[in-house]
Structures are given as C-alpha cells and as structure tokens.
Motif scaffolding. Structure first.
Motif, PDB file in Angstrom:
ATOM      1  N   LEU A  44       0.827  -1.208   0.000  1.00  0.00           N
ATOM      2  CA  LEU A  44       0.000   0.000   0.000  1.00  0.00           C
ATOM      3  C   LEU A  44       0.860   1.256   0.000  1.00  0.00           C
ATOM      4  O   LEU A  44       0.575   2.224  -0.718  1.00  0.00           O
ATOM      5  CB  LEU A  44      -0.924  -0.009   1.224  1.00  0.00           C
ATOM      6  CG  LEU A  44      -1.845   1.205   1.380  1.00  0.00           C
ATOM      7  CD1 LEU A  44      -2.796   1.312   0.197  1.00  0.00           C
ATOM      8  CD2 LEU A  44      -2.630   1.123   2.683  1.00  0.00           C
ATOM      9  N   SER A  45       1.946   1.227   0.801  1.00  0.00           N
ATOM     10  CA  SER A  45       2.837   2.395   0.833  1.00  0.00           C
ATOM     11  C   SER A  45       3.503   2.612  -0.523  1.00  0.00           C
ATOM     12  O   SER A  45       3.651   3.746  -0.985  1.00  0.00           O
ATOM     13  CB  SER A  45       3.898   2.215   1.925  1.00  0.00           C
ATOM     14  OG  SER A  45       4.786   1.153   1.609  1.00  0.00           O
ATOM     15  N   ARG A  46       3.893   1.502  -1.186  1.00  0.00           N
ATOM     16  CA  ARG A  46       4.458   1.630  -2.537  1.00  0.00           C
ATOM     17  C   ARG A  46       3.415   2.164  -3.504  1.00  0.00           C
ATOM     18  O   ARG A  46       3.720   2.988  -4.373  1.00  0.00           O
ATOM     19  CB  ARG A  46       4.973   0.272  -3.024  1.00  0.00           C
ATOM     20  CG  ARG A  46       6.306  -0.132  -2.443  1.00  0.00           C
ATOM     21  CD  ARG A  46       6.694  -1.524  -2.910  1.00  0.00           C
ATOM     22  NE  ARG A  46       6.678  -1.616  -4.354  1.00  0.00           N
ATOM     23  CZ  ARG A  46       7.684  -1.270  -5.151  1.00  0.00           C
ATOM     24  NH1 ARG A  46       8.778  -0.751  -4.636  1.00  0.00           N
ATOM     25  NH2 ARG A  46       7.592  -1.402  -6.457  1.00  0.00           N
ATOM     26  N   HIS A  47       2.180   1.691  -3.350  1.00  0.00           N
ATOM     27  CA  HIS A  47       1.094   2.147  -4.221  1.00  0.00           C
ATOM     28  C   HIS A  47       0.864   3.649  -4.083  1.00  0.00           C
ATOM     29  O   HIS A  47       0.463   4.319  -5.036  1.00  0.00           O
ATOM     30  CB  HIS A  47      -0.181   1.387  -3.852  1.00  0.00           C
ATOM     31  CG  HIS A  47      -1.312   1.603  -4.811  1.00  0.00           C
ATOM     32  ND1 HIS A  47      -1.286   1.194  -6.124  1.00  0.00           N
ATOM     33  CD2 HIS A  47      -2.523   2.220  -4.637  1.00  0.00           C
ATOM     34  CE1 HIS A  47      -2.404   1.527  -6.714  1.00  0.00           C
ATOM     35  NE2 HIS A  47      -3.178   2.152  -5.852  1.00  0.00           N
ATOM     36  N   ILE A  48       1.149   4.170  -2.899  1.00  0.00           N
ATOM     37  CA  ILE A  48       0.948   5.600  -2.659  1.00  0.00           C
ATOM     38  C   ILE A  48       2.193   6.402  -3.025  1.00  0.00           C
ATOM     39  O   ILE A  48       2.107   7.453  -3.665  1.00  0.00           O
ATOM     40  CB  ILE A  48       0.571   5.845  -1.179  1.00  0.00           C
ATOM     41  CG1 ILE A  48      -0.787   5.209  -0.872  1.00  0.00           C
ATOM     42  CG2 ILE A  48       0.544   7.337  -0.856  1.00  0.00           C
ATOM     43  CD1 ILE A  48      -1.168   5.261   0.579  1.00  0.00           C
ATOM     44  N   ARG A  52      -5.480   5.224 -12.795  1.00  0.00           N
ATOM     45  CA  ARG A  52      -6.083   5.205 -11.462  1.00  0.00           C
ATOM     46  C   ARG A  52      -7.251   6.182 -11.445  1.00  0.00           C
ATOM     47  O   ARG A  52      -7.207   7.224 -12.091  1.00  0.00           O
ATOM     48  CB  ARG A  52      -5.053   5.601 -10.394  1.00  0.00           C
ATOM     49  CG  ARG A  52      -3.860   4.670 -10.347  1.00  0.00           C
ATOM     50  CD  ARG A  52      -2.794   5.154  -9.410  1.00  0.00           C
ATOM     51  NE  ARG A  52      -3.284   5.285  -8.053  1.00  0.00           N
ATOM     52  CZ  ARG A  52      -2.517   5.147  -6.985  1.00  0.00           C
ATOM     53  NH1 ARG A  52      -1.243   4.860  -7.117  1.00  0.00           N
ATOM     54  NH2 ARG A  52      -3.017   5.301  -5.774  1.00  0.00           N
ATOM     55  N   LYS A  53      -8.273   5.818 -10.669  1.00  0.00           N
ATOM     56  CA  LYS A  53      -9.454   6.659 -10.545  1.00  0.00           C
ATOM     57  C   LYS A  53      -9.551   7.306  -9.174  1.00  0.00           C
ATOM     58  O   LYS A  53     -10.574   7.918  -8.858  1.00  0.00           O
ATOM     59  CB  LYS A  53     -10.721   5.822 -10.794  1.00  0.00           C
ATOM     60  CG  LYS A  53     -10.768   5.178 -12.171  1.00  0.00           C
ATOM     61  CD  LYS A  53     -10.766   6.215 -13.290  1.00  0.00           C
ATOM     62  CE  LYS A  53     -10.864   5.564 -14.654  1.00  0.00           C
ATOM     63  NZ  LYS A  53     -10.833   6.557 -15.753  1.00  0.00           N
ATOM     64  N   ASP A  54      -8.498   7.183  -8.365  1.00  0.00           N
ATOM     65  CA  ASP A  54      -8.537   7.752  -7.029  1.00  0.00           C
ATOM     66  C   ASP A  54      -7.986   9.171  -7.052  1.00  0.00           C
ATOM     67  O   ASP A  54      -7.813   9.788  -8.109  1.00  0.00           O
ATOM     68  CB  ASP A  54      -7.749   6.879  -6.043  1.00  0.00           C
ATOM     69  CG  ASP A  54      -6.317   6.625  -6.512  1.00  0.00           C
ATOM     70  OD1 ASP A  54      -5.908   7.258  -7.513  1.00  0.00           O
ATOM     71  OD2 ASP A  54      -5.618   5.815  -5.892  1.00  0.00           O
ATOM     72  N   GLU A  55      -7.696   9.701  -5.835  1.00  0.00           N
ATOM     73  CA  GLU A  55      -7.216  11.079  -5.733  1.00  0.00           C
ATOM     74  C   GLU A  55      -5.892  11.283  -6.447  1.00  0.00           C
ATOM     75  O   GLU A  55      -5.647  12.338  -7.049  1.00  0.00           O
ATOM     76  CB  GLU A  55      -7.071  11.474  -4.250  1.00  0.00           C
ATOM     77  CG  GLU A  55      -8.387  11.652  -3.510  1.00  0.00           C
ATOM     78  CD  GLU A  55      -9.014  10.330  -3.103  1.00  0.00           C
ATOM     79  OE1 GLU A  55      -8.397   9.281  -3.381  1.00  0.00           O
ATOM     80  OE2 GLU A  55     -10.110  10.349  -2.507  1.00  0.00           O
ATOM     81  N   ILE A  56      -5.003  10.273  -6.398  1.00  0.00           N
ATOM     82  CA  ILE A  56      -3.700  10.404  -7.066  1.00  0.00           C
ATOM     83  C   ILE A  56      -3.889  10.452  -8.583  1.00  0.00           C
ATOM     84  O   ILE A  56      -3.201  11.206  -9.284  1.00  0.00           O
ATOM     85  CB  ILE A  56      -2.776   9.247  -6.649  1.00  0.00           C
ATOM     86  CG1 ILE A  56      -2.403   9.390  -5.166  1.00  0.00           C
ATOM     87  CG2 ILE A  56      -1.525   9.210  -7.514  1.00  0.00           C
ATOM     88  CD1 ILE A  56      -1.501   8.297  -4.649  1.00  0.00           C
ATOM     89  N   GLY A  57      -4.827   9.650  -9.095  1.00  0.00           N
ATOM     90  CA  GLY A  57      -5.101   9.704 -10.528  1.00  0.00           C
ATOM     91  C   GLY A  57      -5.624  11.063 -10.965  1.00  0.00           C
ATOM     92  O   GLY A  57      -5.211  11.603 -11.991  1.00  0.00           O
ATOM     93  N   ARG A  58      -6.535  11.628 -10.151  1.00  0.00           N
ATOM     94  CA  ARG A  58      -7.044  12.970 -10.477  1.00  0.00           C
ATOM     95  C   ARG A  58      -5.946  14.017 -10.345  1.00  0.00           C
ATOM     96  O   ARG A  58      -5.896  14.985 -11.120  1.00  0.00           O
ATOM     97  CB  ARG A  58      -8.217  13.302  -9.556  1.00  0.00           C
ATOM     98  CG  ARG A  58      -9.469  12.484  -9.864  1.00  0.00           C
ATOM     99  CD  ARG A  58     -10.703  13.070  -9.216  1.00  0.00           C
ATOM    100  NE  ARG A  58     -10.628  12.993  -7.768  1.00  0.00           N
ATOM    101  CZ  ARG A  58     -11.045  11.957  -7.047  1.00  0.00           C
ATOM    102  NH1 ARG A  58     -11.565  10.900  -7.656  1.00  0.00           N
ATOM    103  NH2 ARG A  58     -10.957  11.966  -5.730  1.00  0.00           N
TER     104      ARG A  58
END
Length: 490
Positions: A191-195, A222-228
C-alpha cells in the motif's frame, strides 16, 4: 524527499507491527498463565475438600480423639489412600513440621518449603514450579478437626500435561499471529508503494518541469485522488506550455513589429531627409544668387516645387496610416463605376509617363454604400501600385463587375510583373512593409497597400493579392448597396 517518505512508511509500519505483535504475545502468555493458575487453584481447592472429607471420615470411623497423636498413627495409611485417590504424591507432617510419612520423599526434597512454612502458621499455600512445558505444584494446608490443628498435609501434584497443552496453544497462537502480522506488514508495504511510487514520479516530473521540460506527462491508470492529481498536473503543464507558446509568439510578433517600425522610421527619415536637403540647398543658392542665373533659378524653383509636392504626398500617406481611426466623411451611396472611370482617366497620364496602358472594363450599376473620397484613394493607390510595379510596356487591366450572387461588387487590377514569393504576399499589406522590388519609385515608403487594406476593412469588404506566372492580380470585393456589410463607423 518522497523516497524518505517511503522509508518512513516502511519503518513506521514495521515498528507498529513489531510492537503490536510483542504486546499481543505477552498479553496472551499472561492471560493463559493466569487461566492456568485459576485452574490449578480450583483443582487444589477441590483436592483439599476431598482430603478433608477423607481425614474426617477416618477420624470418625476409628473414633480417634482430636489430637495429633492419632494423626501420626494413621499417617501412613492416610498418605497411601490419598495418593491413590488424588494421583499425587502426599506427605504428612506434625504440627511442628516433622515429616511423618511420604509416598515419595524425592518429590519434596530440594524444593522450596515456603508453602509448608505458611501451612505451619495455619494458612493454606501452594508454590508453582514450571520449566518450559513441565510444571508441578507443592500444596500444603493444616488439617483441623473440631477446631484443633492436628497435622499438615502436603501434596506434590504434576501439571505437566496442562503446561504442555498451554505451550502448544502459545506456539500455535505465536505462529498464527506472526503470519497475520507478516501478511498485514506486506499489505501495508504494498500500500505504501502504491501511494509513494506515484508521488516519486510526480516529484521527478515536477523537477523536469523546473528544468524547462514541458513535454513530460504522467500516465496513471487510477481513478482515485492520485489519478485525479496526475490529470490536473498534466492539464496544468499543458496550459503552461500553451501560455509559454503564446508568449513566445507574442514576443516574436513584437520583435517583428519593432524591426518593421525601425525599418519604417529609417525609410521615412531617409525619404524626408533627401528632399529637404535638396530643397534647402537650392533655396540657399537662390537666396544668394537671386535671379542672376535665370536657368539655374528656374531649375531650382522647379525642383523645390516637385520635392515639396512629393513631401506633401508622403505626409498625407503618413497621416492616413497614423489616423486611420479618425472621423471620416459621412457615408453615402457611391457609384464606384463612375468613380473608377474618372480615376483611370486621371491616371492615364501617369501610365503613359512609364509607357504603359490602362484597359478598363466596367459593368453598370456598381453602387456601394461608403465614402467617395476614401474609395477614390483606394483606386488611386491600387492603380499607382500597378503602374509602378508592372513590367515595361505593360497593359494594366481593370475590371469592375458584380459577383455571381450579386451581393458584392468586385474590382480586379491585373498587371504583368515579377512573381512574388508567398512570404512577400503574406506581408504585403503590413503597414511598415516596403517590399523587395527591383524597381521602387523614389519617395515610396511602402504605405500604399496598407492604406488600401484599411479602407477595404472599414467598408466591410475583403482584399486579396495573387502572383503567379509573371502576373500580379489584386481583387477587392465590397458589399453592394442594400446588402449586409458596408462602411464601418470609426
């Protein structure tokens, strides 16, 4: 910095899981040991109750009196019966702590006597001894018959099976908790790597932008906040890139305008300076000599008049360019056919001077809504330009007609001349363009077509210039009277 953030994530998760695992392990061990003590205590209480019942029955059956003498007499039989009944090693002591009998003295030798000492003081006590998966208990209590302490019973009971089971449970829980925490740590690490990996890429991309690379883009599915955030980053870089491109275009345009203004200023300075110098020179000589040299006087005055007229024409052209937004004459219906015929007649003399000829073809009813003086100036400038830049002995064709839909009136000026390049055609209507002609009339500063363009624009028309196969054609279209368009108010 974000690589440090990833390390902080990993170290933080590792410490949290290690601490949680340690706390859970210690808590489980303490809880199980406490449960074991409760079970042992309950077992020993039951053991005491059963032993007391046995001793009391033995005293009643044998009608012993309540003294320790009879306790000692029945000690051997009592110890053997209790051993068989409780499956524990048993020892009997006097009230002074003297051993009377024991099923196995080795089970009591070399071990703590704290429980025995407490029993001699009238208390019930036990001590637990355990190592690894083995455990045993020494349990002592005073035997009281009718309120009189007659002796001490001490039990050595083996609880190894209980501790073995406890050890197996603790091992299972240990490995189960270890597996759970390792899985949770691995998930947290992923998860930390994903972030953090996208953040690292964003940091690298922003560094590239700082270095001037605006072609970099982030691609995250990605459709999350990082993708936006990545999409917003790409949009921001795109807008910055377009703004910089716009600024660069404006800079280049301003640079070109500055160069054109400088070239225009140099040309005007030169063109104004030359006739003024000539006029001043002739005027000074005439003032000194008067009319003594009549030939020179006539020549000088003629030159002064010609140069003055040329200066006057140049000044009028300059005023037209610089004041093209000034208040014009009132617009009215203008018969452009008649107007164009008059201009061609007056320009015929100028054409003959250059040994050229004007051929006019006109339709009837070429009426527009506009300003007659400015339209006259439009035709004069176009004819003058055609005369000056056409080939020797050229025939200049002027056509006035209506377009197919009769909504506009078209004027065509065609003359043989040198073929212009696309670059020259693109800049020919610019206000400071002086052209690159083989022939250029003295006094020209390249304002004619710029003035023509402004007059056509003000009348809501259009103008285009074509040059191919040794022929130059200028086509002007103006809205016919009563059609949409016409003169633009200044």
């Amino acid at each position: 910095m974000l690589r440090t953030l990833r390390a902080k994530f990993v170290i933080g998760f590792f410490l949290i899981f290690c601490l949680s695992f340690l706390v859970l392990n210690v808590t489980l061990k303490e809880y199980i040991r406490s449960s074991n003590r409760d079970m042992i205590t309950s077992d020993l209480v039951e053991l005491k109750n059963n032993s007391n019942v046995y001793v009391l029955q033995a005293f009643l059956i044998n009608h012993f009196t309540n003294n320790d003498l009879y306790f000692g007499q029945m000690a051997e039989e009592m110890v053997g019966d209790l051993h068989r009944a409780t499956s524990s090693d048993v020892s009997a002591y006097t009230v002074d702590g003297i051993l009377l009998n024991s099923t196995d003295e080795t089970m009591f030798a070399g071990r703590s006597n704290e429980d025995l000492q407490l029993a001699l003081g009238g208390k019930t006590a036990y001590t637990i001894t355990y190592e690894g998966s083995t455990g045993s208990v020494l349990y002592s209590y005073p035997v009281v018959i009718d309120g009189v302490k007659v002796g001490i019973l001490r039990f050595a009971k083996d609880f190894s099976s209980l501790y073995e089971q406890t050890e197996r449970i603790l091992n299972i829980l240990f490995y189960l908790a270890l597996a759970i925490f390792l899985t949770a740590f691995l998930f947290s690490y992923m998860l930390s790597r994903h972030i953090t990996i996208p953040l690292v890429k964003m940091t690298d991309a922003s560094t590239e932008v700082i270095r001037g690379n605006l072609n970099i883009r982030l691609k995250f599915r990605r459709k999350d906040e990082i993708g936006r955030l990545a999409e917003n980053f790409n949009d921001m870089i795109g807008r910055i890139d377009s703004q910089i491109a716009m600024i660069a275009r404006d800079r280049d345009r301003l640079k070109a305008l500055n160069e054109q203004e400088k070239r225009f200023f140099d040309n005007v300075t030169h063109e104004l300076k030359t006739p003024l110098t000539s006029i001043l020179g002739y005027a000074e000589i005439i003032r000194e000599n008067g009319e003594s040299d009549r030939v020179f006087f006539d020549k000088g005055m003629t030159h002064i008049v010609d140069e003055s007229r040329r200066l006057h024409g140049m000044v009028l052209n300059l005023l037209e360019v610089s004041h093209r937004n000034a208040v014009m004459d009132e617009a009215a219906l203008v018969d452009t056919g008649t107007l164009l015929r008059d201009v061609c007649d007056s320009m015929e003399i100028r054409a003959k001077r250059y040994k050229k000829r004007i051929v006019l073809e006109l339709e009837n009813g070429l009426v527009v809504f506009g300003q007659a003086d400015r339209l006259r100036q439009l035709f004069i400038n176009l004819l003058d330009n055609a005369i000056k830049y056409s080939s020797q002995m050229a025939e200049i064709l002027v056509i006035g007609d209506r377009t197919t839909k009769a909504e506009t009136i078209r004027f065509t000026f065609r003359n043989p001349s040198e073929t212009l390049s696309p670059e020259q055609i693109a800049s020919v209507f610019e206000p400071f363009h002086s052209g690159d002609r083989t022939f250029k009339e003295e006094g020209s500063v390249g304002l004619g077509l710029s003035i023509v363009k402004s007059i056509v624009d003000d009348h809501g028309g259009m103008i285009r210039l074509e040059s191919n196969e040794g022929c130059t054609t200028v086509c002007v279209e103006l809205p016919a009277a009563g059609k949409k368009g016409g003169i633009n108010d200044a």
